[in-house]
Design a protein around this motif. Structure first.
Motif, PDB file in Angstrom:
ATOM      1  N   ILE A  17      34.834  44.722  35.976  1.00  0.00           N
ATOM      2  CA  ILE A  17      33.984  45.908  35.853  1.00  0.00           C
ATOM      3  C   ILE A  17      32.526  45.458  35.799  1.00  0.00           C
ATOM      4  CG2 ILE A  17      35.734  47.321  34.720  1.00  0.00           C
ATOM      5  CD1 ILE A  17      34.219  46.829  32.042  1.00  0.00           C
ATOM      6  N   ASN A  18      31.616  46.397  35.979  1.00  0.00           N
ATOM      7  CA  ASN A  18      30.197  46.111  35.887  1.00  0.00           C
ATOM      8  C   ASN A  18      29.589  47.093  34.899  1.00  0.00           C
ATOM      9  OD1 ASN A  18      27.274  46.309  36.511  1.00  0.00           O
ATOM     10  ND2 ASN A  18      27.820  44.740  38.015  1.00  0.00           N
ATOM     11  N   LEU A  19      29.060  46.568  33.803  1.00  0.00           N
ATOM     12  CA  LEU A  19      28.380  47.386  32.791  1.00  0.00           C
ATOM     13  C   LEU A  19      26.980  46.839  32.579  1.00  0.00           C
ATOM     14  CD1 LEU A  19      31.050  47.945  29.974  1.00  0.00           C
ATOM     15  CD2 LEU A  19      30.153  49.635  31.550  1.00  0.00           C
ATOM     16  N   ASP A  20      26.010  47.705  32.604  1.00  0.00           N
ATOM     17  CA  ASP A  20      24.612  47.310  32.407  1.00  0.00           C
ATOM     18  C   ASP A  20      24.218  46.149  33.319  1.00  0.00           C
ATOM     19  OD1 ASP A  20      24.457  49.257  30.416  1.00  0.00           O
ATOM     20  OD2 ASP A  20      25.007  47.842  28.830  1.00  0.00           O
ATOM     21  N   GLY A  21      24.718  46.172  34.538  1.00  0.00           N
ATOM     22  CA  GLY A  21      24.377  45.132  35.507  1.00  0.00           C
ATOM     23  C   GLY A  21      25.078  43.801  35.299  1.00  0.00           C
ATOM     24  N   LYS A  22      26.050  43.760  34.383  1.00  0.00           N
ATOM     25  CA  LYS A  22      26.780  42.517  34.112  1.00  0.00           C
ATOM     26  C   LYS A  22      28.237  42.677  34.531  1.00  0.00           C
ATOM     27  CE  LYS A  22      23.868  41.420  30.184  1.00  0.00           C
ATOM     28  NZ  LYS A  22      23.781  41.300  28.749  1.00  0.00           N
ATOM     29  N   ASN A  23      28.744  41.678  35.252  1.00  0.00           N
ATOM     30  CA  ASN A  23      30.158  41.671  35.623  1.00  0.00           C
ATOM     31  C   ASN A  23      30.981  41.171  34.448  1.00  0.00           C
ATOM     32  OD1 ASN A  23      29.864  42.585  38.284  1.00  0.00           O
ATOM     33  ND2 ASN A  23      29.414  40.525  39.010  1.00  0.00           N
ATOM     34  N   ILE A  24      32.056  41.883  34.165  1.00  0.00           N
ATOM     35  CA  ILE A  24      32.945  41.506  33.075  1.00  0.00           C
ATOM     36  C   ILE A  24      34.349  41.376  33.641  1.00  0.00           C
ATOM     37  CG2 ILE A  24      33.908  42.217  30.857  1.00  0.00           C
ATOM     38  CD1 ILE A  24      31.061  43.893  30.827  1.00  0.00           C
ATOM     39  N   PHE A  25      34.971  40.252  33.315  1.00  0.00           N
ATOM     40  CA  PHE A  25      36.331  39.975  33.775  1.00  0.00           C
ATOM     41  C   PHE A  25      37.269  40.063  32.579  1.00  0.00           C
ATOM     42  CE2 PHE A  25      33.318  37.750  36.434  1.00  0.00           C
ATOM     43  CZ  PHE A  25      33.776  37.969  37.719  1.00  0.00           C
ATOM     44  N   ALA A  26      38.281  40.902  32.681  1.00  0.00           N
ATOM     45  CA  ALA A  26      39.285  41.001  31.618  1.00  0.00           C
ATOM     46  C   ALA A  26      40.409  40.039  31.962  1.00  0.00           C
ATOM     47  CB  ALA A  26      39.811  42.431  31.516  1.00  0.00           C
ATOM     48  N   ILE A  27      40.660  39.107  31.044  1.00  0.00           N
ATOM     49  CA  ILE A  27      41.719  38.125  31.286  1.00  0.00           C
ATOM     50  C   ILE A  27      42.697  38.118  30.117  1.00  0.00           C
ATOM     51  CG2 ILE A  27      40.259  36.683  32.769  1.00  0.00           C
ATOM     52  CD1 ILE A  27      40.001  34.715  30.403  1.00  0.00           C
ATOM     53  N   SER A  28      43.886  37.704  30.412  1.00  0.00           N
ATOM     54  CA  SER A  28      44.935  37.610  29.411  1.00  0.00           C
ATOM     55  C   SER A  28      44.806  36.290  28.643  1.00  0.00           C
ATOM     56  CB  SER A  28      46.285  37.669  30.136  1.00  0.00           C
ATOM     57  OG  SER A  28      47.303  37.150  29.332  1.00  0.00           O
ATOM     58  N   PRO A  29      45.142  36.297  27.356  1.00  0.00           N
ATOM     59  CA  PRO A  29      45.130  35.033  26.610  1.00  0.00           C
ATOM     60  C   PRO A  29      46.144  34.025  27.182  1.00  0.00           C
ATOM     61  CG  PRO A  29      45.358  36.890  25.105  1.00  0.00           C
ATOM     62  CD  PRO A  29      45.469  37.432  26.500  1.00  0.00           C
ATOM     63  N   GLN A  30      47.145  34.525  27.907  1.00  0.00           N
ATOM     64  CA  GLN A  30      48.170  33.663  28.488  1.00  0.00           C
ATOM     65  C   GLN A  30      47.764  33.091  29.848  1.00  0.00           C
ATOM     66  OE1 GLN A  30      48.994  36.880  27.396  1.00  0.00           O
ATOM     67  NE2 GLN A  30      49.714  36.170  25.408  1.00  0.00           N
ATOM     68  N   SER A  31      46.687  33.613  30.434  1.00  0.00           N
ATOM     69  CA  SER A  31      46.238  33.107  31.732  1.00  0.00           C
ATOM     70  C   SER A  31      45.750  31.665  31.555  1.00  0.00           C
ATOM     71  CB  SER A  31      45.106  33.980  32.278  1.00  0.00           C
ATOM     72  OG  SER A  31      43.931  33.793  31.505  1.00  0.00           O
ATOM     73  N   PRO A  32      45.689  30.901  32.647  1.00  0.00           N
ATOM     74  CA  PRO A  32      45.213  29.519  32.504  1.00  0.00           C
ATOM     75  C   PRO A  32      43.840  29.417  31.822  1.00  0.00           C
ATOM     76  CG  PRO A  32      46.197  29.828  34.668  1.00  0.00           C
ATOM     77  CD  PRO A  32      46.142  31.183  34.010  1.00  0.00           C
ATOM     78  N   LEU A  33      42.889  30.244  32.247  1.00  0.00           N
ATOM     79  CA  LEU A  33      41.554  30.211  31.641  1.00  0.00           C
ATOM     80  C   LEU A  33      41.600  30.741  30.210  1.00  0.00           C
ATOM     81  CD1 LEU A  33      38.557  29.592  31.891  1.00  0.00           C
ATOM     82  CD2 LEU A  33      38.249  31.813  33.004  1.00  0.00           C
ATOM     83  N   GLY A  34      42.314  31.836  30.009  1.00  0.00           N
ATOM     84  CA  GLY A  34      42.427  32.425  28.670  1.00  0.00           C
ATOM     85  C   GLY A  34      43.035  31.465  27.665  1.00  0.00           C
ATOM     86  N   SER A  35      44.074  30.742  28.084  1.00  0.00           N
ATOM     87  CA  SER A  35      44.724  29.809  27.156  1.00  0.00           C
ATOM     88  C   SER A  35      43.808  28.634  26.797  1.00  0.00           C
ATOM     89  CB  SER A  35      46.052  29.318  27.725  1.00  0.00           C
ATOM     90  OG  SER A  35      45.848  28.582  28.909  1.00  0.00           O
ATOM     91  N   LYS A  36      42.923  28.235  27.712  1.00  0.00           N
ATOM     92  CA  LYS A  36      41.956  27.163  27.411  1.00  0.00           C
ATOM     93  C   LYS A  36      40.909  27.654  26.406  1.00  0.00           C
ATOM     94  CE  LYS A  36      42.732  23.753  30.524  1.00  0.00           C
ATOM     95  NZ  LYS A  36      42.751  22.326  30.300  1.00  0.00           N
ATOM     96  N   LEU A  37      40.540  28.937  26.504  1.00  0.00           N
ATOM     97  CA  LEU A  37      39.504  29.494  25.637  1.00  0.00           C
ATOM     98  C   LEU A  37      40.010  29.806  24.227  1.00  0.00           C
ATOM     99  CD1 LEU A  37      37.878  31.995  28.163  1.00  0.00           C
ATOM    100  CD2 LEU A  37      36.848  29.880  27.317  1.00  0.00           C
ATOM    101  N   MET A  38      41.247  30.277  24.127  1.00  0.00           N
ATOM    102  CA  MET A  38      41.777  30.766  22.851  1.00  0.00           C
ATOM    103  C   MET A  38      41.640  29.727  21.726  1.00  0.00           C
ATOM    104  SD  MET A  38      42.770  33.901  23.041  1.00  0.00           S
ATOM    105  CE  MET A  38      43.890  34.156  21.685  1.00  0.00           C
ATOM    106  N   GLY A  39      41.117  30.195  20.594  1.00  0.00           N
ATOM    107  CA  GLY A  39      41.015  29.369  19.405  1.00  0.00           C
ATOM    108  C   GLY A  39      39.812  28.433  19.378  1.00  0.00           C
TER     109      GLY A  39
END
Length: 147
Positions: free
Chosen positions: A105-127
């Motif tokens: 989505i794009n809010l206030d001119g910023k792109n935002i990506f919704a990702i799952s905590p189980q996704s490869p990127l999400g799992s690297k970020l969690m915690g």
């Protein structure tokens, strides 16, 4: 900003739920009307096709309801020190909303990506917290902010 993101995604998911419920309802009405006036093999084939389509729509509706349940668990007012469900994470200049896989989505001119905590990127970020660095597919990432 996190409240806006969550509100936007909740509305997006609710709109999808409404569309699928309308489609399922329409198929049910069509099947009932078709059952009243037809007989024979063509009729049976048409009814079978409608039932198959209805099953597919019900499956998709179930997936969307699961996404809604995940979004409903998120408290947008909570502030996280470490990445958790509901965090808005800035990494490599990208804004990532840790929730469930949903369209960008794009809010206030910023792109935002919704990702799952189980996704490869999400799992690297969690915690992890601000300053954490890691590589993914040969690309370095750094958590710049956790909102």
């Amino acid at each position: 900003m996190k409240q806006q993101v969550l509100k936007y995604y909740k509305q997006l998911v609710q709109d999808r739920i409404d569309v699928f419920q309308d489609m399922i309802s329409g198929l049910t009405i069509d099947a009932q009307n078709d059952a009243k006036g037809s007989a024979g093999d063509k009729h049976e084939t048409a009814l079978s096709m409608m039932h198959l389509e209805q099953e597919k729509l019900n499956h998709k509706l179930k997936e969307i309801l699961e996404q809604k349940a995940i979004l409903d668990k998120i408290d947008a007012s909570s502030v996280h020190q470490k990445v958790a469900l509901g965090s808005l994470v800035q990494a490599n200049g990208m804004l990532l909303f840790i929730s469930t896989a949903l369209p960008k989505i794009n809010l206030d001119g910023k792109n935002i990506f919704a990702i799952s905590p189980q996704s490869p990127l999400g799992s690297k970020l969690m915690g992890n917290q601000v300053g954490f660095e890691f590589d993914m597919n040969g690309k370095p990432y750094r958590i710049e902010e956790v909102i």
